[in-house]
Design a protein around this motif. Structure first.
Motif, PDB file in Angstrom:
ATOM      1  N   LEU A  96       0.833  -1.211   0.000  1.00 17.35           N
ATOM      2  CA  LEU A  96       0.000   0.000   0.000  1.00 17.35           C
ATOM      3  C   LEU A  96       0.863   1.255   0.000  1.00 17.35           C
ATOM      4  O   LEU A  96       0.625   2.187  -0.784  1.00 17.35           O
ATOM      5  N   ASN A  97       1.862   1.281   0.859  1.00 19.92           N
ATOM      6  CA  ASN A  97       2.693   2.476   0.970  1.00 19.92           C
ATOM      7  C   ASN A  97       3.590   2.688  -0.246  1.00 19.92           C
ATOM      8  O   ASN A  97       3.848   3.832  -0.651  1.00 19.92           O
ATOM      9  N   SER A  98       4.057   1.603  -0.846  1.00 23.54           N
ATOM     10  CA  SER A  98       5.001   1.712  -1.962  1.00 23.54           C
ATOM     11  C   SER A  98       4.313   2.035  -3.279  1.00 23.54           C
ATOM     12  O   SER A  98       4.848   2.781  -4.112  1.00 23.54           O
ATOM     13  N   TYR A  99       3.127   1.478  -3.501  1.00 26.14           N
ATOM     14  CA  TYR A  99       2.494   1.590  -4.813  1.00 26.14           C
ATOM     15  C   TYR A  99       1.107   2.228  -4.771  1.00 26.14           C
ATOM     16  O   TYR A  99       0.813   3.163  -5.510  1.00 26.14           O
ATOM     17  N   THR A 100       0.259   1.700  -3.885  1.00 25.83           N
ATOM     18  CA  THR A 100      -1.153   2.097  -3.925  1.00 25.83           C
ATOM     19  C   THR A 100      -1.353   3.567  -3.595  1.00 25.83           C
ATOM     20  O   THR A 100      -1.991   4.313  -4.359  1.00 25.83           O
ATOM     21  N   PHE A 101      -0.855   4.003  -2.455  1.00 27.56           N
ATOM     22  CA  PHE A 101      -1.118   5.374  -2.029  1.00 27.56           C
ATOM     23  C   PHE A 101      -0.515   6.408  -2.986  1.00 27.56           C
ATOM     24  O   PHE A 101      -1.184   7.392  -3.333  1.00 27.56           O
ATOM     25  N   PRO A 102       0.730   6.234  -3.460  1.00 26.77           N
ATOM     26  CA  PRO A 102       1.237   7.213  -4.430  1.00 26.77           C
ATOM     27  C   PRO A 102       0.400   7.289  -5.702  1.00 26.77           C
ATOM     28  O   PRO A 102       0.162   8.383  -6.235  1.00 26.77           O
ATOM     29  N   GLU A 103      -0.074   6.145  -6.184  1.00 27.00           N
ATOM     30  CA  GLU A 103      -0.894   6.163  -7.390  1.00 27.00           C
ATOM     31  C   GLU A 103      -2.246   6.808  -7.126  1.00 27.00           C
ATOM     32  O   GLU A 103      -2.751   7.599  -7.934  1.00 27.00           O
ATOM     33  N   GLU A 104      -2.856   6.505  -5.988  1.00 20.88           N
ATOM     34  CA  GLU A 104      -4.182   7.050  -5.698  1.00 20.88           C
ATOM     35  C   GLU A 104      -4.147   8.571  -5.514  1.00 20.88           C
ATOM     36  O   GLU A 104      -5.157   9.241  -5.745  1.00 20.88           O
ATOM     37  N   MET A 105      -3.012   9.122  -5.104  1.00 19.46           N
ATOM     38  CA  MET A 105      -2.918  10.579  -4.990  1.00 19.46           C
ATOM     39  C   MET A 105      -3.151  11.268  -6.332  1.00 19.46           C
ATOM     40  O   MET A 105      -3.630  12.404  -6.379  1.00 19.46           O
ATOM     41  N   ARG A 106      -2.858  10.588  -7.417  1.00 16.53           N
ATOM     42  CA  ARG A 106      -2.988  11.188  -8.744  1.00 16.53           C
ATOM     43  C   ARG A 106      -4.446  11.415  -9.130  1.00 16.53           C
ATOM     44  O   ARG A 106      -4.739  12.142 -10.082  1.00 16.53           O
ATOM     45  N   PHE A 107      -5.369  10.798  -8.394  1.00 10.67           N
ATOM     46  CA  PHE A 107      -6.777  10.879  -8.771  1.00 10.67           C
ATOM     47  C   PHE A 107      -7.451  12.168  -8.309  1.00 10.67           C
ATOM     48  O   PHE A 107      -8.643  12.364  -8.550  1.00 10.67           O
ATOM     49  N   GLY A 108      -6.669  13.050  -7.676  1.00 13.29           N
ATOM     50  CA  GLY A 108      -7.168  14.396  -7.465  1.00 13.29           C
ATOM     51  C   GLY A 108      -7.294  15.158  -8.769  1.00 13.29           C
ATOM     52  O   GLY A 108      -8.010  16.160  -8.857  1.00 13.29           O
ATOM     53  N   ASN A 109      -6.621  14.672  -9.794  1.00 17.98           N
ATOM     54  CA  ASN A 109      -6.723  15.213 -11.148  1.00 17.98           C
ATOM     55  C   ASN A 109      -7.876  14.511 -11.852  1.00 17.98           C
ATOM     56  O   ASN A 109      -7.796  13.321 -12.173  1.00 17.98           O
ATOM     57  N   ARG A 110      -8.956  15.242 -12.100  1.00 17.26           N
ATOM     58  CA  ARG A 110     -10.169  14.630 -12.649  1.00 17.26           C
ATOM     59  C   ARG A 110      -9.918  14.026 -14.037  1.00 17.26           C
ATOM     60  O   ARG A 110     -10.470  12.968 -14.371  1.00 17.26           O
ATOM     61  N   ALA A 111      -9.106  14.665 -14.849  1.00 15.30           N
ATOM     62  CA  ALA A 111      -8.832  14.138 -16.183  1.00 15.30           C
ATOM     63  C   ALA A 111      -8.117  12.791 -16.094  1.00 15.30           C
ATOM     64  O   ALA A 111      -8.403  11.867 -16.866  1.00 15.30           O
ATOM     65  N   TYR A 112      -7.186  12.690 -15.144  1.00 10.98           N
ATOM     66  CA  TYR A 112      -6.480  11.422 -14.965  1.00 10.98           C
ATOM     67  C   TYR A 112      -7.446  10.337 -14.489  1.00 10.98           C
ATOM     68  O   TYR A 112      -7.412   9.195 -14.969  1.00 10.98           O
ATOM     69  N   ALA A 113      -8.319  10.687 -13.559  1.00 13.69           N
ATOM     70  CA  ALA A 113      -9.312   9.729 -13.064  1.00 13.69           C
ATOM     71  C   ALA A 113     -10.203   9.234 -14.195  1.00 13.69           C
ATOM     72  O   ALA A 113     -10.502   8.034 -14.301  1.00 13.69           O
ATOM     73  N   SER A 114     -10.638  10.132 -15.064  1.00 14.92           N
ATOM     74  CA  SER A 114     -11.490   9.743 -16.193  1.00 14.92           C
ATOM     75  C   SER A 114     -10.754   8.830 -17.158  1.00 14.92           C
ATOM     76  O   SER A 114     -11.321   7.855 -17.678  1.00 14.92           O
ATOM     77  N   ASP A 115      -9.484   9.135 -17.402  1.00 14.84           N
ATOM     78  CA  ASP A 115      -8.692   8.310 -18.296  1.00 14.84           C
ATOM     79  C   ASP A 115      -8.572   6.889 -17.761  1.00 14.84           C
ATOM     80  O   ASP A 115      -8.764   5.914 -18.502  1.00 14.84           O
ATOM     81  N   ILE A 116      -8.264   6.748 -16.482  1.00 11.57           N
ATOM     82  CA  ILE A 116      -8.119   5.418 -15.892  1.00 11.57           C
ATOM     83  C   ILE A 116      -9.469   4.705 -15.806  1.00 11.57           C
ATOM     84  O   ILE A 116      -9.563   3.492 -16.032  1.00 11.57           O
ATOM     85  N   ALA A 117     -10.531   5.429 -15.492  1.00  4.50           N
ATOM     86  CA  ALA A 117     -11.857   4.816 -15.419  1.00  4.50           C
ATOM     87  C   ALA A 117     -12.245   4.203 -16.761  1.00  4.50           C
ATOM     88  O   ALA A 117     -12.721   3.054 -16.822  1.00  4.50           O
ATOM     89  N   ASN A 118     -12.043   4.942 -17.840  1.00  2.00           N
ATOM     90  CA  ASN A 118     -12.372   4.416 -19.162  1.00  2.00           C
ATOM     91  C   ASN A 118     -11.444   3.269 -19.558  1.00  2.00           C
ATOM     92  O   ASN A 118     -11.885   2.275 -20.138  1.00  2.00           O
ATOM     93  N   ARG A 119     -10.162   3.409 -19.221  1.00  2.00           N
ATOM     94  CA  ARG A 119      -9.223   2.336 -19.519  1.00  2.00           C
ATOM     95  C   ARG A 119      -9.617   1.061 -18.775  1.00  2.00           C
ATOM     96  O   ARG A 119      -9.602  -0.038 -19.337  1.00  2.00           O
ATOM     97  N   TYR A 120      -9.967   1.215 -17.499  1.00  2.00           N
ATOM     98  CA  TYR A 120     -10.341   0.059 -16.687  1.00  2.00           C
ATOM     99  C   TYR A 120     -11.571  -0.659 -17.251  1.00  2.00           C
ATOM    100  O   TYR A 120     -11.577  -1.886 -17.400  1.00  2.00           O
ATOM    101  N   LEU A 121     -12.610   0.092 -17.581  1.00  2.00           N
ATOM    102  CA  LEU A 121     -13.823  -0.539 -18.094  1.00  2.00           C
ATOM    103  C   LEU A 121     -13.593  -1.156 -19.466  1.00  2.00           C
ATOM    104  O   LEU A 121     -14.224  -2.166 -19.811  1.00  2.00           O
TER     105      LEU A 121
END
Length: 429
Positions: A96-121
């Motif tokens: 969690l500390n090495s990978y998860t939390f640093p990556e999740e911080m990036r989701f404050g950027n709405r455009a990045y969140a949308s990109d990953i959401a569409n990629r995931y689906l």
């Protein structure tokens, strides 16, 4: 132009839980079957010649020997971890500390969140998954990004803002009040809209103060038709940490129970190292647990006791747990569940694995009245499996003696090449 579509192929549906009744009584297989779709729902299921005669004007799609079944339902995922899947790690907290939390911080950027959401689906669709229950991040925009991406596809989705007010980085923490207010705002704007279900989402007890858990328990009491999803008893050192933070708790589950975060619409991921009291309470309240086999082996968490929990009539779903899990594929997840069953000397039948990935997960999410089976009246979320998608699988199928022997090789060796077609809400995806 007709408003009905008739899908032809082999058809698999379930009439009962194959953990509770004999396989042949729980599953129905039509070798020459058909599924009639109308207005986003399954209108009829039956023999192909019968339905063709009854609906001669329907648009027909013939999948030959392809197996038409319910789309896969992934009952526990973290879509924000899409980009960091298969990251090398040690134990849960280090990971969690090495990978998860640093990556999740990036989701404050709405455009990045949308990109990953569409990629995931897009990625999950390629693997035949039509519904997921996902954690987002602490950012409300990360929830809205996933809801919007699913809404654009007409896809059923379960998700919620992840809440953490301690033991998390400064840029990834909210407060008890923010968790309540932002979750309530999202519920008011999204829950029940189109095919969207909101899940109140404390990440797990170590990252929430008692004050935050209490406010989320109060919120759930106010919106009891929402789901509540969290983690439970994933690793032994995690359990020790939890009990150190909550010294008055009887066990891990009690850290949720004392704040009103246990109930029939509660969904608890992992649930590997449960006490007898926890198992009894989960059964008594009708809560569901979710088996995440590739995650449990990848992070070294332990071996889920499928046989023991099902014998106690605890509701169990199946999940990839992206990105602690090492695959987006529910086929790979079923294979891993089989392997864990073997290690516990309780191997699972192909019918049980397919049931877990569809009807079982839908029941755990309280969506089995809408999805998870091929049955008239349900929403038309379907996957068509090519049971001879590779040379290795095909040669095994050529030597099969009965239906389940033709399906099992695809469960064990299949990948996205086995996904011949995906239908979401009655439309070819």
């Amino acid at each position: 132009m007709t408003d009905t579509t008739l899908l032809l192929g082999q058809v698999l549906s379930f009439t009962a839980d194959p953990f509770e009744v004999p396989i042949n009584d729980a599953a129905q297989h039509l070798r020459q079957g058909a599924v009639l779709l109308r207005d986003g729902k399954i209108a009829a299921v039956g023999e192909r010649e019968t339905l063709r005669a009854l609906h001669p004007l329907a648009e027909t799609v013939d999948y030959g020997q392809g197996l038409i079944m319910a789309g896969f339902v992934d009952a526990h995922v973290h879509y924000p971890q899409t980009a960091m899947i298969a990251s090398w790690g040690k134990r849960l907290i280090d990971w969690l500390n090495s990978y998860t939390f640093p990556e999740e911080m990036r989701f404050g950027n709405r455009a990045y969140a949308s990109d990953i959401a569409n990629r995931y689906l897009d990625l999950t669709k390629q693997h035949g998954t039509t519904t997921v229950a996902s954690y987002a991040t602490i950012h409300p925009g990360s929830v809205e990004a996933l809801f919007e991406a699913a809404q654009a596809r007409g896809q059923r989705i379960v998700a919620g803002k992840t809440c953490m007010d301690r033991n998390a980085p400064e840029g990834l923490s909210d407060t008890a009040q923010e968790a309540y207010d932002q979750s309530k705002y999202l519920i008011g704007n999204w829950h029940g809209v189109d095919r969207i279900t909101y899940a109140i989402t404390p990440r797990f007890s170590p990252t929430s103060t008692p004050e935050q858990l209490q406010m989320l328990g109060d919120l759930w009491a106010e919106h009891s038709d929402c789901l509540m999803q969290t983690h439970l008893s994933e690793q032994t050192d995690e359990i020790e940490w939890v009990l150190g933070l909550y010294p008055d708790a009887r066990d891990y589950l009690d850290t949720y129970e004392q704040f009103g975060l246990i109930g029939a619409r509660g969904v608890y991921g992992h649930a590997i190292h449960l006490t007898d009291r926890e198992i009894d309470r989960l059964h008594d309240v009708g809560a569901g647990v979710v088996h995440c086999p590739t995650s449990n082996t990848f992070i070294g968490s332990g071996l889920f006791d499928m046989s023991g929990l099902k014998s106690k009539r605890v509701s169990v779903g199946l999940a990839t747990d992206t990105g602690g899990g090492s695959s987006f594929s529910m086929l790979r997840t079923m294979a891993a569940a089989y392997e864990i069953g073997q290690l516990r000397h309780t191997p699972l039948h192909a019918a049980q694995l397919l049931w877990l990935a569809t009807q079982g997960s839908a029941m755990t999410l309280h969506l089995d009245d809408k999805i998870g089976n091929v049955k008239a009246g349900l929403e038309a979320d379907l996957v068509v499996l090519n049971l001879s998608s590779t040379d290795a699988i095909s040669q095994r199928v050529d030597n099969a003696n009965e239906f389940w022997e033709t399906v099992f090789p695809t469960i064990m060796m299949g990948d996205d090449r086995a996904i011949e077609a995906v239908w979401i809400n009655g439309k070819r995806a």
